[in-house]
Scaffold this motif. Structure first.
Motif, PDB file in Angstrom:
ATOM      1  N   GLN A   1     -23.891   9.977   7.965  1.00 45.56           N
ATOM      2  CA  GLN A   1     -22.813   9.790   6.990  1.00 45.56           C
ATOM      3  C   GLN A   1     -21.453   9.706   7.693  1.00 45.56           C
ATOM      4  N   MET A   2     -21.257  10.547   8.712  1.00 43.16           N
ATOM      5  CA  MET A   2     -20.021  10.488   9.487  1.00 43.16           C
ATOM      6  C   MET A   2     -19.886   9.131  10.174  1.00 43.16           C
ATOM      7  N   LEU A   3     -20.970   8.670  10.806  1.00 44.10           N
ATOM      8  CA  LEU A   3     -20.946   7.382  11.495  1.00 44.10           C
ATOM      9  C   LEU A   3     -20.695   6.247  10.504  1.00 44.10           C
ATOM     10  N   ASP A   4     -21.201   6.403   9.298  1.00 49.79           N
ATOM     11  CA  ASP A   4     -20.976   5.410   8.256  1.00 49.79           C
ATOM     12  C   ASP A   4     -19.489   5.339   7.877  1.00 49.79           C
ATOM     13  N   THR A   5     -18.854   6.499   7.784  1.00 55.70           N
ATOM     14  CA  THR A   5     -17.424   6.538   7.487  1.00 55.70           C
ATOM     15  C   THR A   5     -16.634   5.845   8.593  1.00 55.70           C
ATOM     16  N   MET A   6     -17.045   6.049   9.838  1.00 56.29           N
ATOM     17  CA  MET A   6     -16.410   5.355  10.956  1.00 56.29           C
ATOM     18  C   MET A   6     -16.598   3.841  10.831  1.00 56.29           C
ATOM     19  N   TRP A   7     -17.822   3.442  10.556  1.00 48.80           N
ATOM     20  CA  TRP A   7     -18.172   2.024  10.423  1.00 48.80           C
ATOM     21  C   TRP A   7     -17.344   1.354   9.324  1.00 48.80           C
ATOM     22  N   MET A   8     -17.119   2.063   8.233  1.00 45.74           N
ATOM     23  CA  MET A   8     -16.324   1.505   7.143  1.00 45.74           C
ATOM     24  C   MET A   8     -14.826   1.439   7.494  1.00 45.74           C
ATOM     25  N   ALA A   9     -14.390   2.339   8.378  1.00 43.85           N
ATOM     26  CA  ALA A   9     -12.978   2.374   8.770  1.00 43.85           C
ATOM     27  C   ALA A   9     -12.623   1.282   9.771  1.00 43.85           C
ATOM     28  N   HIS A  10     -13.592   0.947  10.627  1.00 41.69           N
ATOM     29  CA  HIS A  10     -13.329  -0.051  11.674  1.00 41.69           C
ATOM     30  C   HIS A  10     -14.651  -0.630  12.141  1.00 41.69           C
ATOM     31  N   ARG A  11     -14.719  -1.943  12.284  1.00 38.84           N
ATOM     32  CA  ARG A  11     -15.933  -2.633  12.727  1.00 38.84           C
ATOM     33  C   ARG A  11     -15.814  -2.989  14.210  1.00 38.84           C
ATOM     34  N   PRO A  12     -16.582  -2.318  15.067  1.00 35.61           N
ATOM     35  CA  PRO A  12     -16.539  -2.673  16.487  1.00 35.61           C
ATOM     36  C   PRO A  12     -17.304  -3.976  16.736  1.00 35.61           C
ATOM     37  N   LYS A  13     -17.285  -4.430  17.970  1.00 31.41           N
ATOM     38  CA  LYS A  13     -18.040  -5.633  18.347  1.00 31.41           C
ATOM     39  C   LYS A  13     -19.508  -5.307  18.616  1.00 31.41           C
ATOM     40  N   CYS A  14     -19.757  -4.106  19.166  1.00 29.62           N
ATOM     41  CA  CYS A  14     -21.140  -3.713  19.432  1.00 29.62           C
ATOM     42  C   CYS A  14     -21.288  -2.198  19.339  1.00 29.62           C
TER      43      CYS A  14
END
Length: 197
Positions: A152-165
């Protein structure tokens, strides 16, 4: 050049053979519970991220350990790292022997990790687990389908910013998923991938 290494799970005879001749590496967690094999491994260029099968009483004693979360540059590659995941078999394990309650960060550290990630806006992420949003694609054990608080934490990060990989282990699976401009890469046990960014 940076080599990313999948879960080791205590197969410590294999790990030195993998890093031998490599310029630099990051192992994605679940190294195992004993770290003496690292005594002969260059800590400046070969790093570890904590997983859910790591000894949190001793891993921090080794300079190879990156810590809970943050930005790092290894082998010329800059990335954001995040440790931890949930052991779905912890009811079969013994605290302080083959399971540690610190396997997932507490919510306070998680909020700090989210803030640090949002500020860093990394192009590359290396973690042990993956965001809840992409979890169903990678999961190989039905007990892992319910997102942990780490997912869930990683999901919040993913929603905040999309990295390249985004590179990770935990699911003992060789799979790649492209979501928009981001490539998610799950590494199987002892699998390696070389990157240069």
């Amino acid at each position: 050049m940076l080599t990313i290494i999948g879960d080791v799970h205590g197969k410590h005879a294999e790990y030195p053979r993998i890093v031998e001749g490599k310029t630099a590496s990051v192992q994605v967690g679940d190294f195992g519970f004993d770290y003496h094999i690292l005594d002969n491994v260059d800590s400046a260029n070969h790093k570890l991220i904590g997983g859910n099968h790591d000894n949190y009483n001793t891993i921090g004693n080794y300079p190879h350990y990156l810590g809970d979360f943050g930005t790092a540059t290894v082998g010329g590659v800059s990335f954001f790292f995040v440790r931890g995941e949930l052991s779905v078999d912890k009811h079969l394990r013994h605290a302080g022997v083959n399971w540690w309650p610190q396997e997932e960060m507490d919510w306070g550290k998680m909020y700090n990790a989210i803030d640090a990630y949002a500020e860093a806006k990394p192009s590359v992420v290396i973690s042990h687990g993956c965001p809840a949003d992409v979890l169903p694609f990678f999961v190989t054990n039905s007990m892992k389908i319910t997102p942990s608080r780490t997912a869930q934490m990683l999901d919040t990060m993913w929603m905040a910013h999309r990295p390249k990989c985004w590179f990770f282990g935990h699911h003992h699976n060789t799979e790649t998923l492209v979501v928009g401009d981001c490539v998610f890469q799950c590494l199987n046990e002892l699998e390696t991938i070389d990157i240069s960014v």
